[in-house]
Design a protein around this motif. Structure first.
Motif, PDB file in Angstrom:
ATOM      1  N   VAL A 147     -10.111 -30.510  31.997  1.00 15.96           N
ATOM      2  CA  VAL A 147      -8.900 -29.713  32.161  1.00 15.96           C
ATOM      3  C   VAL A 147      -7.700 -30.466  31.598  1.00 15.96           C
ATOM      4  CG1 VAL A 147      -7.281 -28.819  33.867  1.00 15.96           C
ATOM      5  CG2 VAL A 147      -9.730 -28.382  34.123  1.00 15.96           C
ATOM      6  N   VAL A 148      -7.578 -31.741  31.965  1.00 13.64           N
ATOM      7  CA  VAL A 148      -6.438 -32.526  31.512  1.00 13.64           C
ATOM      8  C   VAL A 148      -6.414 -32.607  29.987  1.00 13.64           C
ATOM      9  CG1 VAL A 148      -5.483 -34.857  31.467  1.00 13.64           C
ATOM     10  CG2 VAL A 148      -6.171 -33.819  33.638  1.00 13.64           C
ATOM     11  N   PHE A 149      -7.583 -32.867  29.394  1.00 10.81           N
ATOM     12  CA  PHE A 149      -7.651 -32.951  27.937  1.00 10.81           C
ATOM     13  C   PHE A 149      -7.171 -31.668  27.283  1.00 10.81           C
ATOM     14  CE2 PHE A 149      -9.764 -36.919  28.057  1.00 10.81           C
ATOM     15  CZ  PHE A 149      -9.641 -37.434  26.776  1.00 10.81           C
ATOM     16  N   ASN A 150      -7.711 -30.553  27.779  1.00 10.66           N
ATOM     17  CA  ASN A 150      -7.336 -29.271  27.193  1.00 10.66           C
ATOM     18  C   ASN A 150      -5.870 -28.956  27.405  1.00 10.66           C
ATOM     19  OD1 ASN A 150      -9.507 -27.587  25.900  1.00 10.66           O
ATOM     20  ND2 ASN A 150     -10.551 -28.439  27.681  1.00 10.66           N
ATOM     21  N   LEU A 151      -5.384 -29.401  28.567  1.00  9.65           N
ATOM     22  CA  LEU A 151      -4.012 -29.082  28.946  1.00  9.65           C
ATOM     23  C   LEU A 151      -3.016 -29.754  28.009  1.00  9.65           C
ATOM     24  CD1 LEU A 151      -3.187 -27.333  31.269  1.00  9.65           C
ATOM     25  CD2 LEU A 151      -2.869 -29.356  32.671  1.00  9.65           C
ATOM     26  N   PHE A 152      -3.254 -31.017  27.692  1.00  9.80           N
ATOM     27  CA  PHE A 152      -2.251 -31.764  26.958  1.00  9.80           C
ATOM     28  C   PHE A 152      -2.500 -31.856  25.458  1.00  9.80           C
ATOM     29  CE2 PHE A 152      -1.774 -33.628  31.277  1.00  9.80           C
ATOM     30  CZ  PHE A 152      -0.496 -33.142  31.504  1.00  9.80           C
ATOM     31  N   LEU A 153      -3.738 -31.614  25.065  1.00 13.28           N
ATOM     32  CA  LEU A 153      -4.022 -31.890  23.670  1.00 13.28           C
ATOM     33  C   LEU A 153      -3.789 -30.707  22.746  1.00 13.28           C
ATOM     34  CD1 LEU A 153      -6.977 -34.381  23.880  1.00 13.28           C
ATOM     35  CD2 LEU A 153      -4.535 -34.800  23.627  1.00 13.28           C
ATOM     36  N   LEU A 207       5.463 -24.820  27.775  1.00  9.99           N
ATOM     37  CA  LEU A 207       5.827 -24.437  29.141  1.00  9.99           C
ATOM     38  C   LEU A 207       6.516 -25.584  29.871  1.00  9.99           C
ATOM     39  CD1 LEU A 207       2.615 -22.517  30.227  1.00  9.99           C
ATOM     40  CD2 LEU A 207       4.848 -21.524  29.697  1.00  9.99           C
ATOM     41  N   VAL A 208       5.874 -26.745  29.804  1.00  9.05           N
ATOM     42  CA  VAL A 208       6.422 -27.907  30.502  1.00  9.05           C
ATOM     43  C   VAL A 208       6.398 -29.078  29.533  1.00  9.05           C
ATOM     44  CG1 VAL A 208       6.276 -29.369  32.560  1.00  9.05           C
ATOM     45  CG2 VAL A 208       5.240 -27.080  32.580  1.00  9.05           C
ATOM     46  N   GLN A 209       7.422 -29.867  29.568  1.00 12.78           N
ATOM     47  CA  GLN A 209       7.443 -31.037  28.686  1.00 12.78           C
ATOM     48  C   GLN A 209       7.695 -32.273  29.538  1.00 12.78           C
ATOM     49  OE1 GLN A 209       7.863 -30.761  24.931  1.00 12.78           O
ATOM     50  NE2 GLN A 209       7.527 -32.964  24.800  1.00 12.78           N
ATOM     51  N   VAL A 210       6.726 -33.173  29.557  1.00 11.72           N
ATOM     52  CA  VAL A 210       6.900 -34.434  30.278  1.00 11.72           C
ATOM     53  C   VAL A 210       6.752 -35.546  29.264  1.00 11.72           C
ATOM     54  CG1 VAL A 210       6.126 -35.862  32.199  1.00 11.72           C
ATOM     55  CG2 VAL A 210       5.770 -33.378  32.281  1.00 11.72           C
ATOM     56  N   TRP A 211       7.812 -36.261  29.056  1.00 14.36           N
ATOM     57  CA  TRP A 211       7.824 -37.338  28.065  1.00 14.36           C
ATOM     58  C   TRP A 211       7.281 -36.817  26.763  1.00 14.36           C
ATOM     59  CZ3 TRP A 211       3.601 -41.155  27.053  1.00 14.36           C
ATOM     60  CH2 TRP A 211       4.042 -42.231  26.264  1.00 14.36           C
ATOM     61  N   ARG A 212       6.208 -37.387  26.212  1.00 12.34           N
ATOM     62  CA  ARG A 212       5.739 -36.851  24.934  1.00 12.34           C
ATOM     63  C   ARG A 212       4.596 -35.863  25.111  1.00 12.34           C
ATOM     64  NH1 ARG A 212       5.112 -41.970  21.153  1.00 12.34           N
ATOM     65  NH2 ARG A 212       4.571 -40.409  19.592  1.00 12.34           N
ATOM     66  N   LEU A 213       4.258 -35.623  26.350  1.00 11.71           N
ATOM     67  CA  LEU A 213       3.157 -34.693  26.600  1.00 11.71           C
ATOM     68  C   LEU A 213       3.724 -33.321  26.914  1.00 11.71           C
ATOM     69  CD1 LEU A 213       1.023 -36.984  28.885  1.00 11.71           C
ATOM     70  CD2 LEU A 213       0.545 -36.378  26.509  1.00 11.71           C
ATOM     71  N   SER A 214       3.111 -32.321  26.313  1.00 14.19           N
ATOM     72  CA  SER A 214       3.599 -30.987  26.616  1.00 14.19           C
ATOM     73  C   SER A 214       2.446 -30.056  26.963  1.00 14.19           C
ATOM     74  CB  SER A 214       4.366 -30.428  25.419  1.00 14.19           C
ATOM     75  OG  SER A 214       3.519 -30.483  24.290  1.00 14.19           O
ATOM     76  N   VAL A 215       2.740 -29.146  27.850  1.00 14.51           N
ATOM     77  CA  VAL A 215       1.742 -28.141  28.200  1.00 14.51           C
ATOM     78  C   VAL A 215       2.153 -26.840  27.540  1.00 14.51           C
ATOM     79  CG1 VAL A 215       0.706 -26.858  30.085  1.00 14.51           C
ATOM     80  CG2 VAL A 215       1.297 -29.253  30.401  1.00 14.51           C
ATOM     81  N   THR A 216       1.256 -26.290  26.743  1.00 17.17           N
ATOM     82  CA  THR A 216       1.585 -25.035  26.052  1.00 17.17           C
ATOM     83  C   THR A 216       0.785 -23.900  26.655  1.00 17.17           C
ATOM     84  OG1 THR A 216      -0.184 -25.263  24.458  1.00 17.17           O
ATOM     85  CG2 THR A 216       1.895 -26.340  23.916  1.00 17.17           C
TER      86      THR A 216
END
Lengths: 274, 314, 295
Positions: A81-87, A94-103
């Motif tokens: 889930v985490v891999f799919n969420l951030f990669l 939708l959400v942007q945390v530092w350089r990681l984003s959830v689309t």
């Protein structure tokens, strides 16, 4: 506790599913797993879900028991889930945390992947719940028997699998016992960094291997004493013969696959949640 | 100083199909220095019970006091409890793992955070205590015979210097000689060090010979908790619980029923012989009381400990 | 007719050093003669390491003699072509109940032997049912062996052997890992099989109370037969038995002790009732003597 792992175990009950020919169940499980990757729409998921619910009801295996089987794979699920969420970089952020984003695409993929994985596990564990390991190996043996022609030792492989399945619960219980015994001698499995923890496993693994070898030795002797000499000249207590219900099951399975592909492709129920 | 259980309950896999009320409202006290026998058929809860003594299993409810401290209080030092209450599991030799016996015995003390020299010293004493010959100290534990492996494994727990020693079926699978050796050694240790010993066994004969008190477990409950003779008096009930009193108990009851005035509460062969001789009015040629005492106090074959060693462990 | 016959049997293990080179041999069995006739119950007693289990493994051709001969049902176990006949004729039950059950369901395990023998399917079912009934486990036929008690597992193992229709059953310390209840279960089952199926039984054990009804007992020590005879003959030698590190039943010890103290008790008492009868007959004698004197 380790002993609580139910995945891969047989659950005795009297259902049609239990009585089906293992070959049917093996082929159907395979088809179901493949079918999960043949659609990308809500309608497809709905069909797969309904079908799975139906099968669970028919199997007479308690839902709680099935859910418990998912516990050991929670970690794996989370990672996927985490891999799919951030990669995934496509789609609206939708959400942007530092350089990681959830689309949106990432989120959708993550949810779908999780659902697929869960269904995959439930689907295959339904097969093991309703099929005794012996039937299972008989089924595998029968399905793979064409490979005998190219000198694959199909019977031996099937026998090895069946023995492995028989000893899993015994070895799990043994692991539990050894862990407790080492804890009584002050061993600590919970604290420390990865290296320390890995090192802490030695007092469990060594006795476990020793015991497994001892058991293997005993078992080989017991099998020989009972005139085991490989697959040749062996008869079967439960030979595999297709019955009416098996053909019906094949029919239902084909219908499902066709339905899921058709619905997934052509039913215009493409309501994305996001 | 004691272990005290107050209304202890334990339920396996609660709220599942496999739910099992393994221990029901157990109230017990095991004072310091006692030699207690715990007996019960398979599944009676005796193994579950002893795993509570060092906190390996946490009770579903109830209290367990070690030295008047409730071990379930938050912040209780569990590690310390495990150092004080040594637990030898059934078939303990299955837990051996190090390259040689010495290193394996050092595993416990090492976990206690002792220095290498201290570990060694303790291991040496522990190995002497269990009567394992010195030539085996540097052999691989997997090369020893069954009885020797078991001694090495027990030494592994003794090296932690527990104040309470709990042994779960320490003689399972051993032959009579191996069994007597181990039990004599434990009894000797008990007498020399004043250590509390809790012995779990199937064999009434063994327990009758060594224990001051017997706790009988049945279906997760304490069925009897009394001196051996008092417990064996209930031999019919014991049988119903899947246990058997020592054979002499049956003979004495049988004789009594047939009109011979014997004391039915005897538990050992020589006591029984005394009783029968007395009842038959014969002149007794034996001197059982003394023999009996000698039997109880016999020094294990593997040898007594040197005074120096004894001083160290007391 | 002899069912099992060992003649001057010798078996040597090779001792190897760390690199696997043979550095010498060690004799586990040293010139043993043991004989069991058809339908007999023969017990082999001995402490751990006396060679009794090594002997047992010869009866099933798991081990073959270094020297001497073992005949099972008239066939030499050394002959490779007799191997399967020998194994079918002498079924074997081992010590550890967990490590000899192959099937994951009771009935499938019992069917394993007949499957290997190439028995037709219908007959396998018949045999499985019969053997499970014979050991009293028929109601557990669909259970997983993991959920059974030790005694029940051993009974399943026995059924697995019975289903192969052997002429002889060899039990190698079948009760060593069981609790008293399990031990009783297994012994009762064996007794029932002897009565109903008239099979020859070879019981290897170190518990003496298990062999009181044996037709013949062999006591092994250091790879040799140290004593042989009927239970009475063997059990009357308490001191010698203790020397061989055997577990003499309390009754026998008590009887021996009373005898030493001057009571008139026959040697080799095996059963509780026997001793009680013996002592109570003394009371009666005593009383009648007294009455005579009074009169």
């Amino acid at each position: 506790m380790i002993r609580d792992i139910t995945i891969g175990q047989y659950y005795p009950a009297k259902s049609v599913l239990h009585r089906l020919d293992p070959r049917v169940k093996l082929v159907s499980t395979l088809l179901y797993l493949v079918s999960l990757f043949l659609f990308r729409s809500i309608a497809g998921y709905l069909t797969a879900t309904l079908f799975l619910i139906g099968i669970i009801r028919v199997s007479k295996v308690p839902v709680g028991y099935i859910v418990k089987g998912l516990k050991p794979v929670v970690m794996l699920l989370m990672i996927t889930v985490v891999f799919n969420l951030f990669l995934k970089k496509e789609g609206e952020v939708l959400v942007q945390v530092w350089r990681l984003s959830v689309t949106t695409v990432g989120l959708r993929n993550a949810v779908y992947m999780a659902v697929r994985l869960i269904y995959l596990i439930i689907g295959s564990s339904l097969m093991t719940f309703t099929t005794t390991p012996n039937e299972l190996t008989d089924g595998i043996e029968a399905l793979l028997s064409p490979l005998n022609k190219i000198r694959v030792p199909v019977h031996e492989v099937a026998m090895m699998m069946s023995i492995a399945l028989r000893f899993i619960p015994i070895l799990l219980e043994e692991t539990d016992k050894i862990m407790k015994a080492q804890q009584a001698r002050g061993a600590d499995f919970e604290s420390g960094n990865i290296m320390q923890r890995a090192k802490a496993m030695i007092p469990i693994l060594v006795p476990l291997f020793v015991s497994a070898f001892r058991r293997a030795n005993d078992l080989a002797m017991a099998m020989e004493a009972r005139c085991y000499r490989g697959g040749e000249g062996r008869t079967k207590m439960k030979p595999l013969r297709y019955k009416g219900r098996d053909l019906t099951a094949y029919g239902i399975m084909s219908a499902y696959v066709i339905a899921v592909v058709a619905i997934g492709r052509y039913v215009p129920l493409k309501v994305w949640i996001f | 100083m004691s272990i005290r259980l107050e209304h202890l309950n334990y339920i396996y896999s609660p709220k599942t199909a496999y739910e099992k009320h393994a221990l029901k409202d157990i109230c017990l006290e095991i004072p310091d220095g006692e030699f207690v026998g715990i007996i019960g058929h398979t599944g009676s809860g005796k193994s579950t019970l002893i795993q509570h003594f060092n906190g390996l299993i946490k009770a579903t409810d109830g209290k367990l006091f070690y030295n008047e401290e409730n071990i379930y209080e938050p912040g209780y030092n569990m590690k310390n409890l495990r150092n004080e209450v040594g637990l030898v599991f059934q078939y303990p030799e299955h837990q051996l793992f190090e390259i040689d016996v010495m290193t394996d015995v050092c595993f416990g003390p090492k976990n206690q955070g002792l220095s290498t020299e201290e570990c060694k010293e303790r291991a040496l004493i522990a190995l002497e205590l269990v009567g394992l010959k010195e030539k085996y100290y540097h052999s691989s534990p997997f090369e020893l015979s069954g009885g020797q492996k078991r001694r090495a494994a027990i030494a592994g727990v003794l090296a932690m210097r527990p104040k309470v020693l709990v042994l779960d079926e320490p003689t399972a699978g051993l032959d009579p000689k191996g069994r007597d050796d181990i039990l004599d050694q434990v009894a000797y240790l008990h007498k020399q060090t004043g250590m509390t010993v809790i012995l779990v066994s199937h064999s009434m004969e063994d327990i009758a010979r060594y224990a001051d008190r017997i706790i009988v477990m049945n279906h997760g409950e304490v069925m009897y908790n009394d001196a051996p003779r008092a417990v064996f008096a209930h031999y019919r009930e014991l049988e119903q619980a899947g246990l058997a009193a020592p054979q002499v108990t049956y003979i004495m009851h049988d004789l009594k029923e047939r009109g011979l005035p014997v004391d039915i509460s005897v538990t050992t062969v020589s006591e029984a012989a005394d009783e029968i001789m007395k009842a038959l009015g014969g002149k007794d040629l034996g001197n059982t009381a003394a023999e009996n005492r000698a039997l109880r106090n016999r020094t294990p074959e593997a040898g007594a400990l040197s005074n120096k060693t004894l001083e160290k462990i007391r | 007719m002899s069912m099992i016959q060992a003649e001057k049997l010798v078996f040597e293990y090779e001792k190897r050093d760390e690199d696997g080179n043979v550095v010498g041999t060690s004799r586990a069995i040293d010139g043993v003669d043991i004989d069991a006739r058809e339908g007999q119950f023969v017990a082999v007693l001995g402490h751990n390491g006396s060679g009794k289990s090594t002997f047992a493994k010869h009866l099933n051709a798991i081990l073959v003699p270094t020297d001497g001969t073992v005949w099972v049902d008239g066939r030499n176990t050394k002959e490779p072509e007799e191997l399967w006949h020998v194994r079918q004729a002498a079924g074997m039950v081992f010590q550890n109940p967990d490590n000899q059950i192959i099937g994951t369901v009771v009935e499938e395990d019992v069917g394993f032997g007949p499957e290997n023998l190439g028995v037709p399917t219908d007959e396998i079912w018949q045999r499985v049912e019969e053997s499970l009934k014979a050991v009293g486990m028929i109601s557990y036929r669909h259970h997983s062996p993991n959920k059974l008690s030790g005694g029940q597992k051993q009974r399943v193992a026995i059924a697995g052997v019975v289903a192969m229709e052997p002429k002889c059953i060899v039990l190698d310390e079948p009760t060593a890992m069981l609790d008293p209840v399990g031990r009783k279960e297994v012994l009762k089952t064996v007794q029932r099989l002897r009565e109903e199926k008239k099979v020859t039984v070879i019981l290897i054990t170190h518990y003496m109370e298990e062999v009181v009804d044996a037709d013949k007992i062999y006591v092994m020590d250091h790879g040799k037969v140290a004593m042989e005879g009927t239970p009475k003959e063997i059990f009357s030698q308490v001191e010698k038995l203790k020397e061989y590190r055997l577990d003499v039943p309390q009754v026998t010890i008590l009887a021996d002790e009373l005898k030493r103290r001057g009571l008139d008790i026959p040697a080799g008492i095996l059963q509780k009732e026997e001793l009680a009868d013996c002592i109570s007959s003394m009371i009666l004698q005593d009383n009648s003597q007294r009455t005579e004197m009074d009169g």
